[in-house]
Structure formats: C-alpha cells, structure tokens
Design a protein around this motif. Structure first.
Motif, PDB file in Angstrom:
ATOM      1  N   GLY A  90      62.007  65.262  81.008  1.00 55.05           N
ATOM      2  CA  GLY A  90      62.493  66.300  80.103  1.00 55.05           C
ATOM      3  C   GLY A  90      61.937  66.104  78.711  1.00 55.05           C
ATOM      4  N   SER A  91      62.625  66.684  77.749  1.00 57.92           N
ATOM      5  CA  SER A  91      62.233  66.517  76.356  1.00 57.92           C
ATOM      6  C   SER A  91      62.655  65.131  75.901  1.00 57.92           C
ATOM      7  CB  SER A  91      62.918  67.590  75.506  1.00 57.92           C
ATOM      8  OG  SER A  91      62.611  67.398  74.150  1.00 57.92           O
ATOM      9  N   HIS A  92      61.744  64.382  75.290  1.00 53.77           N
ATOM     10  CA  HIS A  92      62.064  63.000  74.919  1.00 53.77           C
ATOM     11  C   HIS A  92      61.340  62.589  73.646  1.00 53.77           C
ATOM     12  CE1 HIS A  92      58.324  62.671  77.219  1.00 53.77           C
ATOM     13  NE2 HIS A  92      58.050  61.625  76.458  1.00 53.77           N
ATOM     14  N   GLN A  93      61.897  61.581  72.997  1.00 59.54           N
ATOM     15  CA  GLN A  93      61.251  60.920  71.866  1.00 59.54           C
ATOM     16  C   GLN A  93      60.603  59.655  72.413  1.00 59.54           C
ATOM     17  OE1 GLN A  93      61.135  61.844  68.652  1.00 59.54           O
ATOM     18  NE2 GLN A  93      62.351  63.694  68.927  1.00 59.54           N
ATOM     19  N   LEU A  94      59.361  59.412  72.063  1.00 63.28           N
ATOM     20  CA  LEU A  94      58.639  58.252  72.576  1.00 63.28           C
ATOM     21  C   LEU A  94      58.509  57.196  71.486  1.00 63.28           C
ATOM     22  CD1 LEU A  94      57.132  57.223  75.094  1.00 63.28           C
ATOM     23  CD2 LEU A  94      55.053  58.154  74.103  1.00 63.28           C
ATOM     24  N   GLY A  95      58.839  55.966  71.822  1.00 61.49           N
ATOM     25  CA  GLY A  95      58.673  54.845  70.901  1.00 61.49           C
ATOM     26  C   GLY A  95      57.484  53.999  71.335  1.00 61.49           C
ATOM     27  N   LEU A  96      56.508  53.787  70.431  1.00 58.57           N
ATOM     28  CA  LEU A  96      55.346  52.946  70.708  1.00 58.57           C
ATOM     29  C   LEU A  96      55.474  51.656  69.914  1.00 58.57           C
ATOM     30  CD1 LEU A  96      52.580  55.663  70.568  1.00 58.57           C
ATOM     31  CD2 LEU A  96      53.491  54.563  72.594  1.00 58.57           C
ATOM     32  N   PHE A  97      55.292  50.531  70.579  1.00 53.76           N
ATOM     33  CA  PHE A  97      55.535  49.223  69.995  1.00 53.76           C
ATOM     34  C   PHE A  97      54.284  48.358  70.075  1.00 53.76           C
ATOM     35  CE2 PHE A  97      59.482  51.044  71.281  1.00 53.76           C
ATOM     36  CZ  PHE A  97      60.415  50.635  70.339  1.00 53.76           C
ATOM     37  N   LEU A  98      54.048  47.569  69.026  1.00 51.66           N
ATOM     38  CA  LEU A  98      52.887  46.684  68.948  1.00 51.66           C
ATOM     39  C   LEU A  98      53.387  45.277  68.655  1.00 51.66           C
ATOM     40  CD1 LEU A  98      49.715  46.674  68.865  1.00 51.66           C
ATOM     41  CD2 LEU A  98      49.941  46.855  66.392  1.00 51.66           C
ATOM     42  N   ARG A  99      52.956  44.311  69.472  1.00 48.49           N
ATOM     43  CA  ARG A  99      53.335  42.911  69.279  1.00 48.49           C
ATOM     44  C   ARG A  99      52.076  42.077  69.182  1.00 48.49           C
ATOM     45  NH1 ARG A  99      53.952  38.195  72.100  1.00 48.49           N
ATOM     46  NH2 ARG A  99      55.745  36.918  71.529  1.00 48.49           N
TER      47      ARG A  99
ATOM     48  N   GLY B 176      62.865  44.503  72.674  1.00 46.18           N
ATOM     49  CA  GLY B 176      62.190  43.363  73.274  1.00 46.18           C
ATOM     50  C   GLY B 176      61.238  43.810  74.362  1.00 46.18           C
ATOM     51  N   PHE B 177      60.063  43.168  74.449  1.00 41.45           N
ATOM     52  CA  PHE B 177      59.107  43.444  75.515  1.00 41.45           C
ATOM     53  C   PHE B 177      59.628  42.842  76.813  1.00 41.45           C
ATOM     54  CE2 PHE B 177      55.729  44.786  72.703  1.00 41.45           C
ATOM     55  CZ  PHE B 177      54.902  45.530  73.529  1.00 41.45           C
ATOM     56  N   ASP B 178      59.632  43.662  77.852  1.00 41.23           N
ATOM     57  CA  ASP B 178      60.045  43.180  79.162  1.00 41.23           C
ATOM     58  C   ASP B 178      59.096  42.068  79.609  1.00 41.23           C
ATOM     59  OD1 ASP B 178      61.431  43.045  81.511  1.00 41.23           O
ATOM     60  OD2 ASP B 178      60.331  44.665  82.478  1.00 41.23           O
ATOM     61  N   SER B 179      59.625  40.895  79.934  1.00 40.31           N
ATOM     62  CA  SER B 179      58.912  39.718  80.441  1.00 40.31           C
ATOM     63  C   SER B 179      58.084  38.984  79.391  1.00 40.31           C
ATOM     64  CB  SER B 179      58.016  40.066  81.638  1.00 40.31           C
ATOM     65  OG  SER B 179      56.839  40.713  81.222  1.00 40.31           O
ATOM     66  N   ILE B 180      58.002  39.496  78.140  1.00 43.85           N
ATOM     67  CA  ILE B 180      57.242  38.799  77.100  1.00 43.85           C
ATOM     68  C   ILE B 180      58.188  38.164  76.086  1.00 43.85           C
ATOM     69  CG2 ILE B 180      55.539  39.066  75.249  1.00 43.85           C
ATOM     70  CD1 ILE B 180      54.345  41.373  76.934  1.00 43.85           C
ATOM     71  N   ASP B 181      59.103  38.941  75.524  1.00 43.35           N
ATOM     72  CA  ASP B 181      60.175  38.379  74.703  1.00 43.35           C
ATOM     73  C   ASP B 181      61.496  39.027  75.121  1.00 43.35           C
ATOM     74  OD1 ASP B 181      59.624  40.853  73.680  1.00 43.35           O
ATOM     75  OD2 ASP B 181      59.437  40.215  71.601  1.00 43.35           O
ATOM     76  N   PRO B 182      62.029  38.603  76.285  1.00 43.92           N
ATOM     77  CA  PRO B 182      63.207  39.265  76.856  1.00 43.92           C
ATOM     78  C   PRO B 182      64.450  39.184  75.973  1.00 43.92           C
ATOM     79  CG  PRO B 182      62.720  37.237  78.041  1.00 43.92           C
ATOM     80  CD  PRO B 182      61.577  37.480  77.101  1.00 43.92           C
ATOM     81  N   ASN B 183      64.536  38.176  75.081  1.00 43.76           N
ATOM     82  CA  ASN B 183      65.702  38.074  74.202  1.00 43.76           C
ATOM     83  C   ASN B 183      65.648  39.090  73.077  1.00 43.76           C
ATOM     84  OD1 ASN B 183      66.706  35.946  75.711  1.00 43.76           O
ATOM     85  ND2 ASN B 183      65.597  34.431  74.495  1.00 43.76           N
ATOM     86  N   GLY B 184      64.476  39.662  72.843  1.00 43.06           N
ATOM     87  CA  GLY B 184      64.335  40.716  71.848  1.00 43.06           C
ATOM     88  C   GLY B 184      64.196  40.184  70.438  1.00 43.06           C
TER      89      GLY B 184
ATOM     90  N   ILE C 227      61.022  47.273  76.175  1.00 38.48           N
ATOM     91  CA  ILE C 227      59.699  47.859  75.981  1.00 38.48           C
ATOM     92  C   ILE C 227      58.860  47.599  77.233  1.00 38.48           C
ATOM     93  CG2 ILE C 227      57.655  47.888  74.525  1.00 38.48           C
ATOM     94  CD1 ILE C 227      59.480  46.621  72.328  1.00 38.48           C
ATOM     95  N   ILE C 228      58.215  48.630  77.729  1.00 38.84           N
ATOM     96  CA  ILE C 228      57.388  48.519  78.933  1.00 38.84           C
ATOM     97  C   ILE C 228      55.948  48.268  78.499  1.00 38.84           C
ATOM     98  CG2 ILE C 228      56.623  49.708  81.019  1.00 38.84           C
ATOM     99  CD1 ILE C 228      59.202  51.534  80.502  1.00 38.84           C
TER     100      ILE C 228
END
Length: 199
Positions: A14-23, A42-50, A120-121
C-alpha cells in the motif's frame, strides 16, 4: 515470517513511508538515516540491540548500488550537501579512519509516527574507499556551501576506479555451485588454448 517481516510486506503493498539507513563500521560506528529526526533502530543480524541513527536530512537520491560481477564493480558515492565550510572542516577533522570499513545500506517502512516498523533489512554491503569534498561557485553575497562524499565499492578493492580480480573455478563455485564458467582457468594459465564451440 520470511526475510522481510509480514507487516513490512503489507506496508509495501500500500501507501508507505520508506526509511533508508546507512551504517559505516568505523570505530565508533557511524549510523545515519535519510530523514530529519534521530530515531532508534537496528540492522537485523548486524547490530540486533539497536542504536540511535542520526538524521542526515532529506534524501535527494540514492546512487545505483551494484554488486561484484565477474570481478568488476563500480564505486558509488554517498553525499551530504549544503554544509557550511566550518562544519565541514570539523566533520573531516573528527572522522575516524574510513578506508576499508564495511558499509551497509538497509531499509524498512515507517509507521504513521515515522518510526521503523521492523529491524532494518540489509540490502547492500560495500567497502569504504575515500572521502572527498567539493564546492560550487556562488555569486557575490551568497554563502559558500560544501558537499562531502564517501566513495564506496562492492568487493574487496578500495580504489576510485573499477576493480578487477582473477577468478578461479573454486572462487566461482563458492558463489554459484553449478556455474562452470571458470572451469578452464587453470588450463589457460598453463598456456593451453581451449577449443571454443562453433555456434
């Protein structure tokens, strides 16, 4: 639930807001997202604690993110523009060593309060190469602003030009077990001329 959570898949439909993240995996790590406010994520599997991702401002465009294909990949540049010279100077002076640091780009959808709907995926991984700065000429009386850029490559070579690697059959089979494209590499190295098929 698969690689992308069900609620994010529903939001994508549907209609959505997209968040783009850079680590950027420096010491300490740099966490930036393309939005206005700082938000916890938090990145999934990279920094799971956020951690808290700093708002990098309005996103004007994402460079084409390429992967290493046949040992060749171009570099991409992530840029921040509209920075005054004194802030840019302080930023460059305070940067930890970047060359060779892992860079992850990820995304997720945002809810009505502009908060991430999931972890974050990760969608792309690269290696930081170098930082550059540039400035456009401005008319008299207007403020000078700078653009800071970070060049990132996919693959292992941190050069400003496309990098090439020599691939052998074991290298290629580690990526694609059924691919026989590099099976004759060892024969070529010994000077044996392969018999090419006629089509």
């Amino acid at each position: 639930m698969g690689w992308i959570p069900d609620n994010v898949v529903d939001a994508f439909r549907g209609s959505h807001q997209l968040g783009l993240f850079l680590r950027i995996d420096t010491d300490p790590a740099l966490h930036l997202w393309f939005g206005v406010n700082d938000i916890p994520a938090g990145f999934d599997s990279i920094d799971p604690n956020g951690t808290v991702y700093l708002g990098g401002g309005r996103l004007l465009g994402v460079p084409t993110l390429e992967v290493l294909v046949n040992g060749t990949a171009d570099s991409v540049e992530f840029t921040l523009s509209g920075i005054d010279p004194s802030t840019a100077s302080k930023t460059l002076d305070s940067l930890p060593p970047l060359r060779g640091a892992a860079v992850q780009m990820g995304l997720t959808t945002l809810d009505q309060y502009y908060q991430p709907m999931s972890s974050i995926i990760p969608v792309w991984t690269g290696t930081a190469s170098h930082v550059s700065e540039s400035s456009q000429a401005v008319p008299s009386g207007e403020s000078v602003t700078l653009t800071l850029s970070l060049a990132v490559v996919s693959g292992e070579a941190t050069r400003s030009r496309a990098a090439r690697s020599l691939w052998s059959a074991p290298h290629q089979k580690a990526i694609s077990p059924t691919d026989r494209f590099c099976d004759g590499t060892a024969r070529l190295a010994r000077g044996v001329q392969p018999a090419w098929p006629n089509f």
